[in-house]
Scaffold this active site. Structure first.
Site, PDB file in Angstrom:
ATOM      1  N   LYS A   1      -2.289 -35.095 102.948  1.00 58.29           N
ATOM      2  CA  LYS A   1      -1.824 -35.315 101.501  1.00 58.29           C
ATOM      3  C   LYS A   1      -1.069 -33.978 101.211  1.00 58.29           C
ATOM      4  O   LYS A   1      -0.110 -34.474 100.049  1.00 58.29           O
ATOM      5  CB  LYS A   1      -2.924 -35.329 100.769  1.00 58.29           C
ATOM      6  CG  LYS A   1      -3.787 -36.607 100.810  1.00 58.29           C
ATOM      7  CD  LYS A   1      -3.518 -37.891 100.480  1.00 58.29           C
ATOM      8  CE  LYS A   1      -4.232 -38.903 100.410  1.00 58.29           C
ATOM      9  NZ  LYS A   1      -4.021 -40.127  99.991  1.00 58.29           N
TER      10      LYS A   1
ATOM     11  N   HIS B   1      -8.131 -51.036  95.234  1.00 57.64           N
ATOM     12  CA  HIS B   1      -7.583 -50.034  96.340  1.00 57.64           C
ATOM     13  C   HIS B   1      -8.850 -49.445  97.131  1.00 57.64           C
ATOM     14  O   HIS B   1      -9.001 -49.415  98.427  1.00 57.64           O
ATOM     15  CB  HIS B   1      -6.844 -48.793  95.875  1.00 57.64           C
ATOM     16  CG  HIS B   1      -6.652 -47.822  96.601  1.00 57.64           C
ATOM     17  ND1 HIS B   1      -5.813 -48.007  98.048  1.00 57.64           N
ATOM     18  CD2 HIS B   1      -7.055 -46.450  96.828  1.00 57.64           C
ATOM     19  CE1 HIS B   1      -5.682 -46.787  98.623  1.00 57.64           C
ATOM     20  NE2 HIS B   1      -6.458 -46.013  97.734  1.00 57.64           N
TER      21      HIS B   1
ATOM     22  N   THR C   1       4.565 -34.732  97.652  1.00 57.81           N
ATOM     23  CA  THR C   1       4.180 -35.627  96.828  1.00 57.81           C
ATOM     24  C   THR C   1       5.377 -35.845  95.794  1.00 57.81           C
ATOM     25  O   THR C   1       5.861 -34.769  95.326  1.00 57.81           O
ATOM     26  CB  THR C   1       2.991 -35.296  95.764  1.00 57.81           C
ATOM     27  OG1 THR C   1       1.859 -34.836  96.411  1.00 57.81           O
ATOM     28  CG2 THR C   1       2.600 -36.230  94.768  1.00 57.81           C
TER      29      THR C   1
ATOM     30  N   GLU D   1       1.527 -44.996  92.595  1.00 61.74           N
ATOM     31  CA  GLU D   1       0.725 -44.187  91.767  1.00 61.74           C
ATOM     32  C   GLU D   1       1.530 -44.013  90.320  1.00 61.74           C
ATOM     33  O   GLU D   1       2.524 -44.045  90.300  1.00 61.74           O
ATOM     34  CB  GLU D   1       0.092 -43.112  92.150  1.00 61.74           C
ATOM     35  CG  GLU D   1      -0.564 -42.927  93.647  1.00 61.74           C
ATOM     36  CD  GLU D   1      -1.734 -41.890  93.818  1.00 61.74           C
ATOM     37  OE1 GLU D   1      -1.887 -41.099  92.849  1.00 61.74           O
ATOM     38  OE2 GLU D   1      -2.233 -41.830  94.975  1.00 61.74           O
TER      39      GLU D   1
ATOM     40  N   GLU E   1      -2.960 -50.877 103.076  1.00 63.90           N
ATOM     41  CA  GLU E   1      -3.406 -52.108 102.538  1.00 63.90           C
ATOM     42  C   GLU E   1      -2.483 -53.181 102.815  1.00 63.90           C
ATOM     43  O   GLU E   1      -3.202 -54.437 103.249  1.00 63.90           O
ATOM     44  CB  GLU E   1      -3.957 -51.940 101.135  1.00 63.90           C
ATOM     45  CG  GLU E   1      -4.870 -51.014 100.788  1.00 63.90           C
ATOM     46  CD  GLU E   1      -4.878 -50.572  99.180  1.00 63.90           C
ATOM     47  OE1 GLU E   1      -5.425 -51.370  98.530  1.00 63.90           O
ATOM     48  OE2 GLU E   1      -4.094 -49.548  98.945  1.00 63.90           O
TER      49      GLU E   1
ATOM     50  N   TYR F   1      -8.825 -41.979  92.126  1.00 57.37           N
ATOM     51  CA  TYR F   1      -8.971 -43.020  93.061  1.00 57.37           C
ATOM     52  C   TYR F   1      -9.466 -44.124  92.317  1.00 57.37           C
ATOM     53  O   TYR F   1     -10.490 -44.796  92.659  1.00 57.37           O
ATOM     54  CB  TYR F   1      -9.964 -42.637  94.015  1.00 57.37           C
ATOM     55  CG  TYR F   1     -10.307 -43.314  95.238  1.00 57.37           C
ATOM     56  CD1 TYR F   1      -9.221 -43.764  96.312  1.00 57.37           C
ATOM     57  CD2 TYR F   1     -11.557 -43.846  95.508  1.00 57.37           C
ATOM     58  CE1 TYR F   1      -9.527 -44.303  97.356  1.00 57.37           C
ATOM     59  CE2 TYR F   1     -12.039 -44.431  96.987  1.00 57.37           C
ATOM     60  CZ  TYR F   1     -10.770 -44.711  97.741  1.00 57.37           C
ATOM     61  OH  TYR F   1     -11.198 -45.328  99.007  1.00 57.37           O
TER      62      TYR F   1
ATOM     63  N   ARG G   1      -2.083 -41.176 107.312  1.00 60.59           N
ATOM     64  CA  ARG G   1      -3.641 -41.672 107.481  1.00 60.59           C
ATOM     65  C   ARG G   1      -4.366 -41.178 108.840  1.00 60.59           C
ATOM     66  O   ARG G   1      -5.507 -41.262 108.854  1.00 60.59           O
ATOM     67  CB  ARG G   1      -3.412 -43.260 107.580  1.00 60.59           C
ATOM     68  CG  ARG G   1      -2.481 -43.844 106.431  1.00 60.59           C
ATOM     69  CD  ARG G   1      -3.298 -43.904 105.298  1.00 60.59           C
ATOM     70  NE  ARG G   1      -2.783 -44.228 103.994  1.00 60.59           N
ATOM     71  CZ  ARG G   1      -2.783 -44.083 102.939  1.00 60.59           C
ATOM     72  NH1 ARG G   1      -4.219 -43.195 102.655  1.00 60.59           N
ATOM     73  NH2 ARG G   1      -2.323 -44.803 101.884  1.00 60.59           N
TER      74      ARG G   1
ATOM     75  N   GLN H   1      -5.608 -38.214 108.085  1.00 61.64           N
ATOM     76  CA  GLN H   1      -6.690 -38.260 107.159  1.00 61.64           C
ATOM     77  C   GLN H   1      -8.003 -38.827 107.479  1.00 61.64           C
ATOM     78  O   GLN H   1      -9.091 -38.444 107.210  1.00 61.64           O
ATOM     79  CB  GLN H   1      -6.136 -39.338 106.088  1.00 61.64           C
ATOM     80  CG  GLN H   1      -7.081 -39.440 104.665  1.00 61.64           C
ATOM     81  CD  GLN H   1      -6.649 -40.449 103.785  1.00 61.64           C
ATOM     82  OE1 GLN H   1      -5.393 -40.910 103.969  1.00 61.64           O
ATOM     83  NE2 GLN H   1      -7.099 -40.776 102.742  1.00 61.64           N
TER      84      GLN H   1
ATOM     85  N   ASP I   1       2.120 -40.610  96.417  1.00 58.56           N
ATOM     86  CA  ASP I   1       1.340 -39.835  97.001  1.00 58.56           C
ATOM     87  C   ASP I   1       1.452 -40.096  98.453  1.00 58.56           C
ATOM     88  O   ASP I   1       0.638 -40.613  99.081  1.00 58.56           O
ATOM     89  CB  ASP I   1      -0.050 -39.869  96.313  1.00 58.56           C
ATOM     90  CG  ASP I   1      -0.999 -38.957  97.082  1.00 58.56           C
ATOM     91  OD1 ASP I   1      -0.572 -37.873  97.691  1.00 58.56           O
ATOM     92  OD2 ASP I   1      -2.302 -39.505  97.145  1.00 58.56           O
TER      93      ASP I   1
ATOM     94  N   ASP J   1      -5.452 -35.567  91.974  1.00 57.57           N
ATOM     95  CA  ASP J   1      -5.108 -37.124  92.268  1.00 57.57           C
ATOM     96  C   ASP J   1      -6.574 -37.853  92.476  1.00 57.57           C
ATOM     97  O   ASP J   1      -7.712 -37.444  92.825  1.00 57.57           O
ATOM     98  CB  ASP J   1      -4.772 -37.131  93.874  1.00 57.57           C
ATOM     99  CG  ASP J   1      -4.081 -38.667  94.068  1.00 57.57           C
ATOM    100  OD1 ASP J   1      -3.794 -39.189  92.958  1.00 57.57           O
ATOM    101  OD2 ASP J   1      -3.975 -38.952  95.220  1.00 57.57           O
TER     102      ASP J   1
ATOM    103  N   GLU K   1       1.452 -43.948  98.864  1.00 59.75           N
ATOM    104  CA  GLU K   1       0.801 -44.637  97.737  1.00 59.75           C
ATOM    105  C   GLU K   1       1.571 -44.829  96.426  1.00 59.75           C
ATOM    106  O   GLU K   1       1.978 -43.694  95.993  1.00 59.75           O
ATOM    107  CB  GLU K   1      -0.547 -43.548  97.568  1.00 59.75           C
ATOM    108  CG  GLU K   1      -1.334 -43.579  98.869  1.00 59.75           C
ATOM    109  CD  GLU K   1      -2.646 -43.041  99.023  1.00 59.75           C
ATOM    110  OE1 GLU K   1      -2.763 -41.825  97.576  1.00 59.75           O
ATOM    111  OE2 GLU K   1      -3.457 -43.089  99.655  1.00 59.75           O
TER     112      GLU K   1
HETATM  113 MN    MN Z   1      -3.650 -40.822  96.305  1.00 58.84          MN
END
Ligand code: MN
Length: 432
Positions: A261, A142, A265, A209, A379, A137, A245, A248, A241, A135, A207
């Site tokens: 994570k 973001h 997924t 993606e 976000e 970024y 949080r 994390q 994904d 994965d 997420e």
């Molecule tokens: Mn991700």
């Protein structure tokens, strides 16, 4: 490209509906299962149907295919066929357009009854056996958004514009759209220094993606040049994904995400080939004057970004019970990404690391420049400080049990049929 020509028409009525994700110009690959006895089979989406590609190959309805390609299409995953590279994929695309064409052999024929399966009558399976999952970024917006929340003084790390940052994800917990996602337990800490407690995550997030499935890889010790990297991609699929949080935040230093994570997924069942996406490739990626130079191994004169509109929709359990439609939470474009899949592949293999057929490389959260194009709740609600007002009267900062997240994506532009990606869905189940 000829096979993207808008004038090509299909014998399948629903594929002629301008709103469908799956006109004859798309033909995304997936693996479906009608019943357990028959098992998983390779197919392509066409309108609201699936063409049983395995059945078509067995029946001799796909002209110009080698025996090797036919055998690969009888497998329960796409790996063997993908590994043959772009030429058989192009041949098959032409053969499928002939078979499914308005004046093709399916017209008024009994064969159509056997080879076309309504999508509502099947379960979709994983399209590929995924050996490795990485994965990235790759969205500047973001990375800047998340960085400014956690490191206001230095939102973007010094390396970010020099290389596509990524981490090795977990392949074993990748599931196909529709699979429930259980809220994970994890260590969370109220303060930066601890103490930590072990409990169900309360800051569960998605997420938005896009993932690239690899058709061909590279031998260990070799590299894939950035200019050739896109040839290694079979196609793209929507990815969610899922991210805890709170887990994390406590665990990520110094080695990056791990348990935040690895619990799940989700990938969409349909893989849209790079051939179908050709009309929607734009030169890119955009660079600002003040950006650092792109190092030679990441530089390609003709690198492209994909102009895919991406959406996140959210439905709470009460909304679904009251038959309320899901709410649009964000909409952005994949063309806004700073790093391209070609650059991610070149960087990933720059050490001699071998990529293999079926590997999944995901882009990282796709966020655009505006609040309504932010691809995660972290976000979108700015760490929960700007909760979403849901149509059932509730508020969302992060995901609650029973929430369903639906990711959709499509390409559209004048003069071309819409090319859709279908849906990537998942519903949160209570921690067990
Ligand atoms: Mn991700």
């Amino acid at each position: 490209m000829q096979t993207c020509d808008k004038s090509i028409r299909s014998v399948v009525d629903s594929a002629e509906d301008p709103s469908t994700d799956f006109p004859i110009q798309n033909l995304p690959f997936g693996v479906f299962e009608r019943d357990a006895r028959e098992g998983p089979r390779i197919g392509v989406a066409i309108g609201d149907q699936i063409l049983d590609v395995a059945g078509a190959a067995e029946g001799g309805y796909l002209g110009g295919l080698s025996d090797g390609a036919k055998n690969a299409l009888l497998k329960p995953v796409l790996n063997d066929f993908a590994a043959m590279g772009p030429a058989p994929r192009m041949n098959l695309r032409r053969a499928l357009q002939t078979l499914l064409g308005l004046d093709g052999p399916l017209r008024g024929s009994q064969i159509a009854k056997r080879l076309l399966v309504p999508q509502r009558d099947v379960e979709m399976r994983m399209p590929f056996a995924i050996g490795d999952y990485t994965d990235f970024y790759a969205s500047l917006h973001h990375a800047t958004n998340v960085g400014s929340m956690f490191r206001p003084n230095q939102p973007l790390m010094p390396n970010w514009k020099w290389l596509p940052v990524g981490y090795h994800g977990r392949a074993s917990s990748i599931v196909v759209s529709g699979t429930p996602v259980r809220r994970p337990y994890g260590q969370v800490a109220k303060a930066d220094e601890g103490p930590a407690v072990f409990q169900p995550s309360v800051l569960l997030d998605y997420e938005l993606e896009v993932g690239a499935f690899l058709a061909t890889g590279n031998p260990m010790g070799s590299r894939i040049a950035v200019g050739r990297a896109l040839e290694c991609v079979f196609g793209l699929a929507l990815v969610n994904d899922w991210s805890a949080r709170d887990v994390q935040k406590w665990e990520y230093q110094p080695l990056g995400p791990f348990n935040a994570k690895n619990f799940a997924t989700t990938v969409a069942p349909w893989v849209v080939t790079t051939e179908a996406l050709e009309p929607f490739m734009l030169p890119g990626p955009p660079r600002q004057k003040e950006d650092p130079p792109t190092l030679e191994y990441l530089k390609s004169g003709d690198d492209v970004v994909f102009d895919i509109t991406l959406e996140v929709w959210l439905a709470t359990q009460p909304m679904r019970e009251k038959r309320m439609p899901p709410m649009l939470v964000s909409r952005g474009s994949f063309a806004d990404m700073y790093w391209t899949f070609a650059q991610m592949i070149a960087h990933h293999t720059s050490t001699g690391c071998n990529l293999r057929t079926g590997d999944l490389l995901a882009s990282g959260t796709v966020s655009g420049p505006t609040p309504d194009s932010r691809g995660s709740l972290l976000e979108r609600t700015w760490r929960g400080t700007e909760p979403l007002k849901m149509p059932d009267g509730s508020e969302r900062k992060f995901l609650q049990d029973g929430d369903e997240v639906i990711i959709r994506g499509f390409c559209s532009k004048p003069g071309f049929r819409k090319i859709g990606f279908g849906e990537c869905r998942g519903t949160i189940a209570a921690a067990g």
